[in-house]
Design a protein around this motif. Structure first.
Motif, mmCIF file in Angstrom:
data_model
loop_
_atom_site.group_PDB
_atom_site.id
_atom_site.type_symbol
_atom_site.label_atom_id
_atom_site.label_comp_id
_atom_site.label_asym_id
_atom_site.label_seq_id
_atom_site.Cartn_x
_atom_site.Cartn_y
_atom_site.Cartn_z
ATOM 1 N N GLY A 1 0.835 -1.228 0.000
ATOM 2 C CA GLY A 1 0.000 0.000 0.000
ATOM 3 C C GLY A 1 0.853 1.254 0.000
ATOM 4 N N TYR A 2 1.939 1.143 0.765
ATOM 5 C CA TYR A 2 2.830 2.308 0.808
ATOM 6 C C TYR A 2 3.385 2.598 -0.563
ATOM 7 N N ASN A 3 3.760 1.501 -1.263
ATOM 8 C CA ASN A 3 4.289 1.695 -2.621
ATOM 9 C C ASN A 3 3.251 2.362 -3.521
ATOM 10 N N LYS A 4 1.990 1.897 -3.365
ATOM 11 C CA LYS A 4 0.941 2.498 -4.194
ATOM 12 C C LYS A 4 0.741 3.974 -3.838
ATOM 13 N N ARG A 5 0.681 4.256 -2.542
ATOM 14 C CA ARG A 5 0.483 5.653 -2.123
ATOM 15 C C ARG A 5 1.655 6.528 -2.543
ATOM 16 N N LEU A 6 2.839 5.948 -2.442
ATOM 17 C CA LEU A 6 4.017 6.710 -2.843
ATOM 18 C C LEU A 6 3.944 7.075 -4.316
ATOM 19 N N MET A 7 3.489 6.138 -5.132
ATOM 20 C CA MET A 7 3.381 6.395 -6.561
ATOM 21 C C MET A 7 2.326 7.487 -6.834
ATOM 22 N N LYS A 8 1.196 7.342 -6.118
ATOM 23 C CA LYS A 8 0.151 8.367 -6.308
ATOM 24 C C LYS A 8 0.647 9.759 -5.863
ATOM 25 N N ARG A 9 1.381 9.745 -4.752
ATOM 26 C CA ARG A 9 1.900 11.025 -4.252
ATOM 27 C C ARG A 9 2.862 11.645 -5.248
ATOM 28 N N VAL A 10 3.687 10.777 -5.833
ATOM 29 C CA VAL A 10 4.629 11.279 -6.834
ATOM 30 C C VAL A 10 3.874 11.839 -8.033
ATOM 31 N N GLU A 11 2.825 11.114 -8.457
ATOM 32 C CA GLU A 11 2.028 11.597 -9.591
ATOM 33 C C GLU A 11 1.341 12.925 -9.249
ATOM 34 N N LYS A 12 0.814 12.988 -8.027
ATOM 35 C CA LYS A 12 0.133 14.224 -7.598
ATOM 36 C C LYS A 12 1.112 15.389 -7.534
ATOM 37 N N ALA A 13 2.309 15.082 -7.012
ATOM 38 C CA ALA A 13 3.324 16.129 -6.923
ATOM 39 C C ALA A 13 3.714 16.613 -8.308
ATOM 40 N N LYS A 14 3.822 15.662 -9.248
ATOM 41 C CA LYS A 14 4.166 16.046 -10.611
ATOM 42 C C LYS A 14 3.060 16.923 -11.221
ATOM 43 N N THR A 15 1.787 16.503 -10.970
ATOM 44 C CA THR A 15 0.661 17.301 -11.502
ATOM 45 C C THR A 15 0.654 18.708 -10.898
ATOM 46 N N ALA A 16 0.842 18.774 -9.566
ATOM 47 C CA ALA A 16 0.869 20.085 -8.896
ATOM 48 C C ALA A 16 2.021 20.937 -9.411
ATOM 49 N N LEU A 17 3.147 20.277 -9.647
ATOM 50 C CA LEU A 17 4.303 21.012 -10.149
ATOM 51 C C LEU A 17 4.025 21.580 -11.531
ATOM 52 N N GLU A 18 3.393 20.770 -12.386
ATOM 53 C CA GLU A 18 3.058 21.251 -13.727
ATOM 54 C C GLU A 18 2.078 22.438 -13.654
ATOM 55 N N ALA A 19 1.094 22.304 -12.737
ATOM 56 C CA ALA A 19 0.123 23.403 -12.579
ATOM 57 C C ALA A 19 0.813 24.680 -12.093
ATOM 58 N N LYS A 20 1.719 24.505 -11.141
ATOM 59 C CA LYS A 20 2.448 25.664 -10.633
ATOM 60 C C LYS A 20 3.311 26.284 -11.716
ATOM 61 N N LYS A 21 3.914 25.412 -12.535
ATOM 62 C CA LYS A 21 4.727 25.942 -13.624
ATOM 63 C C LYS A 21 3.865 26.733 -14.613
ATOM 64 N N ALA A 22 2.675 26.164 -14.912
ATOM 65 C CA ALA A 22 1.770 26.878 -15.822
ATOM 66 C C ALA A 22 1.347 28.224 -15.217
ATOM 67 N N GLU A 23 1.043 28.191 -13.905
ATOM 68 C CA GLU A 23 0.667 29.436 -13.214
ATOM 69 C C GLU A 23 1.814 30.433 -13.231
ATOM 70 N N LEU A 24 3.024 29.861 -13.042
ATOM 71 C CA LEU A 24 4.202 30.723 -13.063
ATOM 72 C C LEU A 24 4.384 31.353 -14.436
ATOM 73 N N GLU A 25 4.196 30.574 -15.475
ATOM 74 C CA GLU A 25 4.332 31.109 -16.825
ATOM 75 C C GLU A 25 3.276 32.184 -17.097
#
Length: 441
Positions: A172-196
């Motif tokens: 479960g931890y592995n699954k949550r870790l993967m989701k967290r990484v995906e969420k972090a990547k999505t948030a990062l992309e959104a922040k980058k778009a906002e930054l642009e």
């Protein structure tokens, strides 16, 4: 007089016409002056006409100068209004520039925050990614047997359940870790778009600021040029206004001078005409006076031809105190002479009568005689009455025989109340008794 001149200045042409009309009206209305009746055509000579034309021209020039001055003043007011308008526009652009600067600063702050958030997400992503990779490496190296060994190595049922739960937790931890990484990547992309997007906004705001700054610089340049032009125009208009004022003052001075000259000339004509009329009236009065005097003289001569001389006092006063040609020595007053007349004693203020009709040639004070009356009876005969207390006739009067001409007094050289009566024939003293007789008592 000042009010009269002021009225003439304001209404010069109408004033001239009015004066001329009044003169004509006076002469026409007065029968005594009708021979000198003056019309407008008589007075409106070439000099007056020239003055009238000059006055009209000065009036027109003065009006033109006033119009120019008003236009200059209006141009000056318009220039000042333009200056105020440009100053207001300049203030508006300055305010807009200040607002854009504030917006740019706000966007800069927002950009900085976005950069900071991006760095935080990047670090979190990197950490999650490292954890995920570590778990993958461990799973790959140990494989599924590791999970089975963990389960089979249980000592009892409780240990088994505990081991199964641990393995499930790791999965479960592995699954949550993967989701967290995906969420972090999505948030990062959104922040980058906002930054642009923020960067685009900042760039647009900066472009607007630069554009407004350029517009403001152009406006400032235009405003400065306009102000310089306006100042030059105002200076030029003021110089023109001053020049026009000087011309107007000069014109007004010439105008006033012409009006004063016209008034003075008209007054002089009036004075000369009045003087001529006065001299003629005096001549007429003198002619009538001479005629009257001649008639009176003729009447007096006619009366004197039929008249005798009368006693100069009431008949009860007939005492002679000093005779004609009597040598007198008045020691009390230090006076000595040969008497040239006859003294008749009488109380103070006794009436003195004219001995015969005649003309009073003197009624006044004479040295030695005091208050004295001299009457010319014609034919070279003059009667003289001295020492009177009061005179009741005046020089030039025609007095009748027996008319009261004075009152007995004590004036002149005398020692008592009496009448000094004296007669002269062609200027020489003569015996009074040749003309008058002492009343009998």
């Amino acid at each position: 007089m000042s009010k009269f001149v002021s009225f003439a200045k304001r209404n010069s042409l109408r004033f001239v016409a009015l004066v001329i009309s009044l003169i004509a009206a006076v002469y026409v209305a007065s029968p005594a002056l009708s021979v000198y009746a003056v019309t407008y055509g008589d007075i409106k000579n070439s000099e007056t006409e020239e003055m009238r034309l000059r006055l009209e021209k000065l009036k027109a020039d003065s009006a033109a100068l006033e119009s120019k001055i008003n236009e200059a003043e209006k141009s000056k007011e318009d220039a000042l209004k333009c200056k105020e308008l440009y100053d207001s526009m300049h203030n508006v652009y300055v305010e807009q520039l200040s607002l854009l600067e504030d917006q740019r600063n706000d966007l800069g702050d927002e950009l900085a925050k976005c950069e900071e958030d991006a760095k935080t997400l990047e670090a979190e992503y990197e950490q999650s990614y490292e954890n995920f990779l570590g778990l993958l490496r461990m799973t790959y190296e140990e494989g599924s047997s590791n999970y089975l060994a963990i389960i089979l190595g249980a000592e009892d049922l409780g240990d088994l359940l505990s081991r199964v739960e641990r393995v499930s937790g790791m999965i479960g931890y592995n699954k949550r870790l993967m989701k967290r990484v995906e969420k972090a990547k999505t948030a990062l992309e959104a922040k980058k778009a906002e930054l642009e997007e923020s960067r685009v906004k900042v760039d647009e705001a900066a472009a607007k600021v630069n554009e407004k700054e350029k517009e403001l610089e152009e406006l400032d340049a235009k405003n400065e040029a306009m102000l310089a032009t306006l100042e030059a125009q105002i200076k030029q208009d003021q110089a023109a206004a001053d020049k026009l004022k000087a011309e107007r003052d000069s014109a007004n001075k010439a105008f006033d001078s012409l009006v004063s000259q016209l008034i003075a000339e008209e007054a002089e004509r009036q004075r000369q005409l009045e003087e001529k009329l006065r001299q003629e009236r005096l001549a007429e009065e003198e002619r009538k006076r001479l005629e009257l005097e001649k008639a009176q003289q003729e009447e007096m001569e006619r009366e004197n031809q039929t008249q005798d001389y009368t006693w100069p006092l009431p008949t009860r006063y007939r005492t002679i105190t000093s005779w004609f040609n009597e040598d007198r020595n008045l020691q009390e007053i230090g006076y000595r002479d040969t008497h040239g007349g006859m003294d008749i004693a009488a109380p103070n203020r006794t009436p003195i009568y004219a001995v015969k009709t005649g003309r009073v040639i003197l009624a006044g004070v004479v040295s030695g005689y005091g208050n004295c009356v001299m009457i010319d009876h014609g034919d070279g005969v003059v009667s003289i009455y001295g020492h009177a207390s009061q005179l009741l006739c005046k020089t030039g009067d025609i007095v009748k025989k027996g008319q009261t001409i004075a009152l007995v007094g004590l004036t002149g050289i005398t020692t008592g109340y009496h009448l000094h009566i004296e007669f002269r024939k062609n200027g020489k003293r003569v015996e009074p008794l040749n003309y008058i007789s002492i009343p009998k008592g």
